[in-house]
Design a protein around this motif. Structure first.
Motif, mmCIF file in Angstrom:
data_model
loop_
_atom_site.group_PDB
_atom_site.id
_atom_site.type_symbol
_atom_site.label_atom_id
_atom_site.label_comp_id
_atom_site.label_asym_id
_atom_site.label_seq_id
_atom_site.Cartn_x
_atom_site.Cartn_y
_atom_site.Cartn_z
ATOM 1 N N GLU A 1 0.861 -1.294 0.031
ATOM 2 C CA GLU A 1 0.156 0.134 -0.091
ATOM 3 C C GLU A 1 0.755 1.233 -0.035
ATOM 4 O OE1 GLU A 1 -3.878 -1.130 2.450
ATOM 5 O OE2 GLU A 1 -2.201 -1.147 3.724
ATOM 6 N N ALA A 2 2.088 1.324 0.763
ATOM 7 C CA ALA A 2 2.842 2.360 0.706
ATOM 8 C C ALA A 2 3.296 2.698 -0.653
ATOM 9 C CB ALA A 2 3.779 1.899 1.752
ATOM 10 N N ILE A 3 3.894 1.727 -1.225
ATOM 11 C CA ILE A 3 4.371 1.681 -2.502
ATOM 12 C C ILE A 3 3.614 2.361 -3.728
ATOM 13 C CG2 ILE A 3 5.414 0.514 -4.511
ATOM 14 C CD1 ILE A 3 6.503 -1.495 -2.638
ATOM 15 N N GLN A 4 2.271 1.746 -3.455
ATOM 16 C CA GLN A 4 1.239 2.208 -4.459
ATOM 17 C C GLN A 4 0.803 3.739 -4.184
ATOM 18 O OE1 GLN A 4 -1.993 -0.424 -4.177
ATOM 19 N NE2 GLN A 4 -1.120 -2.236 -4.798
ATOM 20 N N GLU A 5 0.768 4.073 -2.935
ATOM 21 C CA GLU A 5 0.560 5.638 -2.493
ATOM 22 C C GLU A 5 1.700 6.574 -2.929
ATOM 23 O OE1 GLU A 5 -0.876 6.834 0.934
ATOM 24 O OE2 GLU A 5 -2.182 5.125 1.596
ATOM 25 N N ALA A 6 2.697 5.953 -2.709
ATOM 26 C CA ALA A 6 4.153 6.521 -3.044
ATOM 27 C C ALA A 6 4.311 6.935 -4.775
ATOM 28 C CB ALA A 6 5.390 5.920 -2.806
ATOM 29 N N VAL A 7 3.864 6.137 -5.468
ATOM 30 C CA VAL A 7 4.270 6.022 -6.903
ATOM 31 C C VAL A 7 2.973 6.842 -7.612
ATOM 32 C CG1 VAL A 7 2.770 4.027 -7.723
ATOM 33 C CG2 VAL A 7 4.429 4.830 -9.093
#
Length: 337
Positions: free
Chosen positions: A107-113
């Motif tokens: 989830e953190a990666i998806q939000e970051a991108v």
């Protein structure tokens, strides 16, 4: 070697063209407070910069625009002079993602991108550890019953991909094992992303010597490996088409195809040593030759790295994007600790 005056004029032209997308003339530049030179002096220096290959003159304008060499000079200048703290205000939204304790890694990666594409107005990509650039080390075939099996793929990075295979009706397990042996003999050390193409075009003719129902088996293998390389996140694909450089419908079609077919993932720089900037024709993919790609690795383990990338026009806000990517890479590494 550029003179101090030439350098100041070139850097100003790059920054103004990035901001306005309009060619710059000497008269416009002479009115800027930080360029205390006459219009005639600037015009002469611009002519020299064009002769040196740092500027270009569009056919429809009397002004000048940066060439790819001009952008390269600008990038090298800001990399040697920029300080991360100069752009700290941009980091706060990203920092909030990595401080959320209830957020899972994915989830953190998806939000970051997604946030990265919103901040930059370009296309952002985050590649995970198993994406595209891993190489095949070994295949292993494990039959479960007469119609089901597991095909294991071990990569050079130590990752193991487990794929469930539905076998064609009436298949002989011994013959399938021969096919897997052939795959081990011919596909070892090829990129994981190349498996479907090589299976379909290189190995299919050889499969016929083992089994008559090779078409069904090929389809099973292709289906299994079509998602092996899906460890990536993409956001803001349409952002780049809002840039004036991409009002040409043919350019848009080519770039859309590169995104949709994931061609771009195969040509991203994969250096583990630091940030890489590929400008215009430095990109191997024809569709990307009006673009710049900035990539930076993030560490996952001692021997494994992912990549963060931004795709935009050559007229990119390099001074904004570069520190953002470097900041994000440091925080992405923390997610794997």
């Amino acid at each position: 070697m550029l003179t101090e005056r030439q350098m100041r004029i070139l850097l100003t032209i790059v920054e103004e063209f990035v901001r306005t997308a309009e060619p710059l003339g000497s008269r416009t530049l002479s009115k800027m407070d930080h360029l205390p030179y006459s219009s005639a002096t600037i015009r002469n220096e611009m002519a020299d910069l064009e002769e040196l290959g740092f500027l270009e003159k569009p056919h429809t304008s009397s002004g000048r625009v940066p060439s790819e060499a001009g952008y390269r000079f600008y990038v090298e200048h800001i990399q040697s002079n920029a300080s991360e703290t100069d752009f700290g205000y941009e980091f706060q939204p990203l920092e909030q993602i990595f401080t959320k304790k209830d957020l899972e890694r994915e989830e953190a990666i998806q939000e970051a991108v997604k946030l990265l594409s919103e901040i930059t107005n370009y296309t952002s990509i985050i590649l995970g550890p198993s994406a595209y650039k891993c190489r095949v080390k070994k295949f292993q075939f494990v039959p479960l019953d007469s119609t089901h099996a597991v095909l294991l793929l071990v990569t050079d990075k130590g990752h193991v991909e487990s794929k469930n295979i539905v076998l064609p009706k009436g298949v002989n397990i011994k013959e399938v094992e021969k096919v897997v042996t052939l795959m081990n003999d011919t596909l070892v050390d090829c990129y994981v992303s190349d498996i479907p193409e090589r299976l379909n075009f290189e190995l299919k003719p050889y499969f016929k010597q083992f089994i008559d129902y090779q078409e069904g088996l090929i389809e099973s293998f292709l289906k299994a490996f079509s998602t092996v390389q899906e460890h990536f996140y993409l956001s803001g694909q349409s952002n780049i088409f809002r840039q004036p450089e991409f009002h040409d419908i043919e350019k848009v079609k080519k770039l859309l195809t590169a995104f949709e077919d994931k061609q771009i993932l195969k040509v991203l720089p994969t250096s583990t040593q630091g940030l890489t900037v590929s400008i215009g024709h430095e990109n191997r993919l024809d569709a990307m030759q009006n673009c710049s790609i900035i990539t930076v690795p993030y560490k996952i383990s001692d021997n494994d790295y992912g990549q963060i990338a931004i795709v935009g026009p050559t007229r990119m806000e390099y001074s904004k994007v570069i520190p953002l990517l470097e900041y994000l890479a440091k925080n992405m590494s923390k997610l794997y600790k």
